[in-house]
Design an enzyme around this catalytic site. Structure first.
Site, PDB file in Angstrom:
ATOM      1  N   LYS A  90       0.849  -1.191   0.000  1.00 52.73           N
ATOM      2  CA  LYS A  90       0.000   0.000   0.000  1.00 52.73           C
ATOM      3  C   LYS A  90       0.886   1.242   0.000  1.00 52.73           C
ATOM      4  CE  LYS A  90      -3.821   1.867   2.862  1.00 52.73           C
ATOM      5  NZ  LYS A  90      -4.689   1.560   4.031  1.00 52.73           N
ATOM      6  N   SER A 106      -9.639   1.737   3.089  1.00 51.40           N
ATOM      7  CA  SER A 106      -8.755   2.526   2.267  1.00 51.40           C
ATOM      8  C   SER A 106      -7.754   1.687   1.459  1.00 51.40           C
ATOM      9  CB  SER A 106      -7.982   3.510   3.142  1.00 51.40           C
ATOM     10  OG  SER A 106      -7.145   2.827   4.057  1.00 51.40           O
ATOM     11  N   SER A 143      -9.822  -0.928   7.148  1.00 47.30           N
ATOM     12  CA  SER A 143      -9.276  -0.718   5.803  1.00 47.30           C
ATOM     13  C   SER A 143      -8.633  -1.918   5.146  1.00 47.30           C
ATOM     14  CB  SER A 143      -8.251   0.405   5.835  1.00 47.30           C
ATOM     15  OG  SER A 143      -8.901   1.625   5.707  1.00 47.30           O
TER      16      SER A 143
HETATM   17  N1  GLN Z   1     -12.969   3.771   6.772  1.00 47.87           N
HETATM   18  C1  GLN Z   1     -12.247   4.118   7.958  1.00 47.87           C
HETATM   19  C2  GLN Z   1     -11.839   5.571   7.930  1.00 47.87           C
HETATM   20  O1  GLN Z   1     -12.061   6.210   6.946  1.00 47.87           O
HETATM   21  C3  GLN Z   1     -11.096   3.193   8.129  1.00 47.87           C
HETATM   22  C4  GLN Z   1      -9.854   3.640   7.503  1.00 47.87           C
HETATM   23  C5  GLN Z   1      -8.710   2.730   7.791  1.00 47.87           C
HETATM   24  O2  GLN Z   1      -8.864   1.656   8.380  1.00 47.87           O
HETATM   25  N2  GLN Z   1      -7.534   3.180   7.417  1.00 47.87           N
HETATM   26  O3  GLN Z   1     -11.314   6.054   8.891  1.00 47.87           O
END
Ligand code: GLN
Length: 469
Positions: A76, A151, A175
């Site tokens: 990532k 994400s 994410s």
């Molecule tokens: N969807 C969550 C957020 O926007 C999780 C993001 C993540 O786990 N990096 O904070």
């Protein structure tokens, strides 16, 4: 070339000399280029990956290759790799080249994995659809009109498109697991502190955790074993030795939350599948019982208060002077800070910084931040108590399958994507999403299993028993 989908299959063929690592890496790079329209990779590390592949082939020939020899891996775009660019999918870090390597990435390289590129994600890992990337959205390979989740959307999509064996992501509130569910792959968030965060661009430091996504549990476990363990460079990494699972064949005790299944936003098809899994696991002799989920409606608000507070602090360093994009038009120090941040950050990141600054401000700290810290403690205690009574707690990973791009425009609705996943981050427990079904609309969806803190390998072993691959 017909290349094996999983690493463990590739490993067997490499051992027999049927294929070479170089051929695997080249095939992956070619395929990634063919699929460039999906916008999965922000960059392919062509030169370094082919050089590594040649090195690993030589090691295989003389018997000195590491345990991940020939594993084709994507990382990532928030994981640092010396001599390579990393941007957290933000304009703020455009063109930044990391001078050092994340511990997790270094361990993979030391084990002879081949890292083929960096995957697109939501900017600074903030989002659930990958639509918040400064470099454009990622298309779900299974239906390009839909999002891959976020994400770690590029990570999950890199697997679903068959571009690599293993993808490394990060999970702050879901994410890894939510995109895994949307793309039909396995996604594992280990116990907080089990994998070093050194070299992971921080979003919310008390939640962030690196973990693998893979085609199956076996591959996820191989990558996890290499990355897990204490690291002097991250003082929140746990000193506990990595625990081997105790072999077990007796019935498991599995709890599931009635409130999750009966949630009003729950898709009827996913609910029916989930109930069928409950029935099947009972028939197989496991004890599967509904349990109460106290304070479930506080999970998402608590997560968004605490994670934005931490983000506002972590992102303070990107000011155009210490780090990040510097405005070309700004005059003077104040304007440099203001314009650099205005130009460098996208709208969602700005929203989170504003929210986080607000909840930490003198007049509101007690009502929001301090209160959310108390709630977090209660959520952790309740979660750990449930996991003492049950070997596993099971939920659907998400209430829906992957949605159409542009479908969710309201931030609060987007935040509700995290409804079943944030509990594991609030409590710090390990959780995995497994691809367990296909919806009537043709899209996959996952089931989430959680286990006690540090029972990571035990969780993977139990997951294999409940959902044989
Ligand atoms: N969807 C969550 C957020 O926007 C999780 C993001 C993540 O786990 N990096 O904070």
């Amino acid at each position: 070339m017909n290349t094996p989908r999983t690493f463990h299959e590739a490993k067997a063929r490499l051992a027999s000399g049927a294929i070479s690592v170089k051929a695997l890496a080249q095939a992956a790079l070619d395929r990634a280029k063919e699929h460039s329209r999906l916008n999965i990779f922000l960059e392919l590390f062509e030169e370094s990956s082919l050089a590594k592949a040649a090195e690993v082939d030589a090691k295989l020939a003389n018997g000195t290759a590491g345990p991940l020899a020939g594993a084709i891996i994507s990382i990532k775009d928030n994981l640092c790799y010396a001599g390579h660019r990393v941007s957290a999918s933000s304009k703020m870090l455009e063109g930044y080249e990391s001078p050092f390597t994340a511990t997790a990435v270094q361990r993979l390289l030391d084990a002879d994995a081949v890292i083929i590129g960096r995957t697109n994600c939501d900017e600074f890992a903030m989002g659930s659809s990958n639509e918040n990337s400064a470099y454009g959205a990622v298309a779900n390979p299974l239906d390009p009109s839909r999002v891959p989740g976020g994400s770690s959307g590029g990570a999950a999509a890199s697997l679903a498109a068959g571009l690599c064996h293993i993808a490394i992501g990060s999970d702050t509130g879901g994410s890894i697991r939510q995109p895994a569910s949307f793309c039909g792959v396995a996604g594992f968030k280990p116990t907080y502190g089990r994998i070093s965060r050194y070299g992971l661009i921080a979003f919310a430091s008390s939640f962030d955790q690196i973990g693998p996504l893979a085609h199956d549990i076996t591959d996820a476990e191989m990558a996890y074993r290499i990355m897990a363990g204490t690291d002097p460079l991250d003082n929140t990494s746990s000193q506990r030795p990595v625990e081997e699972p105790s072999p077990g064949s007796g019935p498991l005790r599995i709890g599931y939350y009635r409130q999750c299944v009966e949630h009003p936003g729950m898709d009827a098809g996913i609910k029916a599948h989930f109930e069928a899994h409950v029935g099947r696991l009972k028939e197989e002799g496991h004890v599967v019982e509904p349990i109460d989920l106290p304070m479930a409606d506080l999970f998402v608000p608590t997560y968004y208060i605490l994670s934005t507070a931490e983000a506002s602090s972590n992102l303070g360093r990107f000011d155009g002077i210490r780090y990040g994009h510097r405005s070309k038009t700004a005059k003077g120090v104040d304007e440099t800070y203001r314009l650099s941040r205005t130009e460098g950050f996208g709208p969602e990141v700005k929203r989170r910084i504003l929210l986080g600054t607000f909840v930490l401000s003198v007049g509101h700290y007690d009502a929001y931040y301090a209160q959310a810290m108390r709630v977090r403690r209660m959520v952790r205690d309740n979660t750990v108590r449930a996991l003492e009574l049950y070997d596993l707690v099971m939920t659907p990973t998400c209430p829906t399958t992957a949605f159409q791009k542009g479908h969710i425009s309201d931030p609060v609705s987007m935040y509700l994507q995290d409804i079943f996943t944030v509990q594991a981050n609030l409590a710090g427990v390990p959780a995995i999403s497994l691809p367990t079904g296909t919806h009537g609309n043709g899209m996959p969806f996952g089931t989430q299993l959680m286990a006690k803190p540090f029972a990571d390998l035990q969780l993977l072993a139990m997951a294999k028993r409940c959902f044989p691959q």
